[in-house]
Design an enzyme around this catalytic site. Structure first.
Site: not given
Ligand code: SAM
Length: 217
Positions: A67
């Site tokens: 992000s």
């Molecule tokens: N917090 C992260 C960072 O600091 O890098 C940002 C991550 S990205 C915007 C969103 C993440 O949510 C992705 O890695 C994706 O695989 C994960 N994601 C999506 N759906 C999910 C779920 N149901 N459970 C866990 N992770 C999930």
């Protein structure tokens, strides 16, 4: 260049980033201190290392992103983190948001559904000696095993607020979640009241990758 070295240039770039986030409306000094201390270049692919302190999102593989620092600061500020707060993060990704919460003294539990990202971040956290519970799974169901939580932060866009997350919040707890369609979402701050009902506060517009799971897309 060795990616792990925190150069004078990195330190200077972090100071400038903090200044930029202040101009964009981040006022919580504890959040700004954490952004100023966490080495974002450790959470980013080497190809983007020279851009690590730009206020931008970057690809981290598996179609996902780290992000933008502003988004991390904005969501973190809304959490009103207190030391030892038990926090659940949904969407570990690169681990950067998690690192900011750890720097603020949280007891962190973070779930990621993509195995490759989970393993990469788990190894990184081990090398940094971070104390956190990283979990591989579908975070749209929350994480019953460690519930209830003081705070929950969702870092992917959800079609609705999963009831499981509300159930796993303590009374007085805060859930920060972007809700909308697959492209555009509105950040929501949800506060659990004494009678179990919630106060829902819609805030600004954001664009996250989708939350994929049983209680999501
Ligand atoms: N917090 C992260 C960072 O600091 O890098 C940002 C991550 S990205 C915007 C969103 C993440 O949510 C992705 O890695 C994706 O695989 C994960 N994601 C999506 N759906 C999910 C779920 N149901 N459970 C866990 N992770 C999930």
């Amino acid at each position: 260049m060795n990616i792990s070295i925190d150069t004078y240039k990195d330190k200077g770039a972090r100071r400038l980033l903090v200044r930029e986030l202040k101009t964009k409306g981040i006022v919580d000094e504890k959040v700004l201190d954490a952004i100023g201390s966490v080495q974002r270049h450790l959470f980013i692919h080497n190809d983007f290392r020279h851009l690590a302190y730009e206020d931008k999102a970057f690809p981290i593989g598996e179609g996902q992103t780290i992000s933008q620092p502003y988004t991390v600061a904005y969501q973190t500020q809304l959490l009103h983190v207190e030391p030892n707060d038990k926090i659940l993060e949904i969407g570990t990704g690169s681990g950067y948001q998690a690192a900011v919460l750890i720097a603020m003294g949280a007891e962190l539990h973070s779930i990621e559904r993509q195995e490759k990202l989970f393993i990469k971040t788990k190894n990184l956290f081990k090398s940094l000696a971070y104390q956190a519970n990283l979990i591989l799974g579908d975070g749209s169901n929350g994480y019953e095993k460690a519930a209830p939580f003081d705070k929950i932060i969702v870092t992917a866009g959800a079609p609705k607020v999963p009831q499981s997350l509300v159930n796993q919040l303590k009374v007085g707890g805060i859930l920060i979640i972007p809700v909308g369609d697959e492209k555009n979402q509105i950040m929501h701050s949800i506060i659990k009241k004494t009678d179990g009902s919630v106060e829902v506060i819609p805030l600004h517009a954001f664009r996250f990758v989708p939350l994929i799971g049983q209680q999501a897309w």
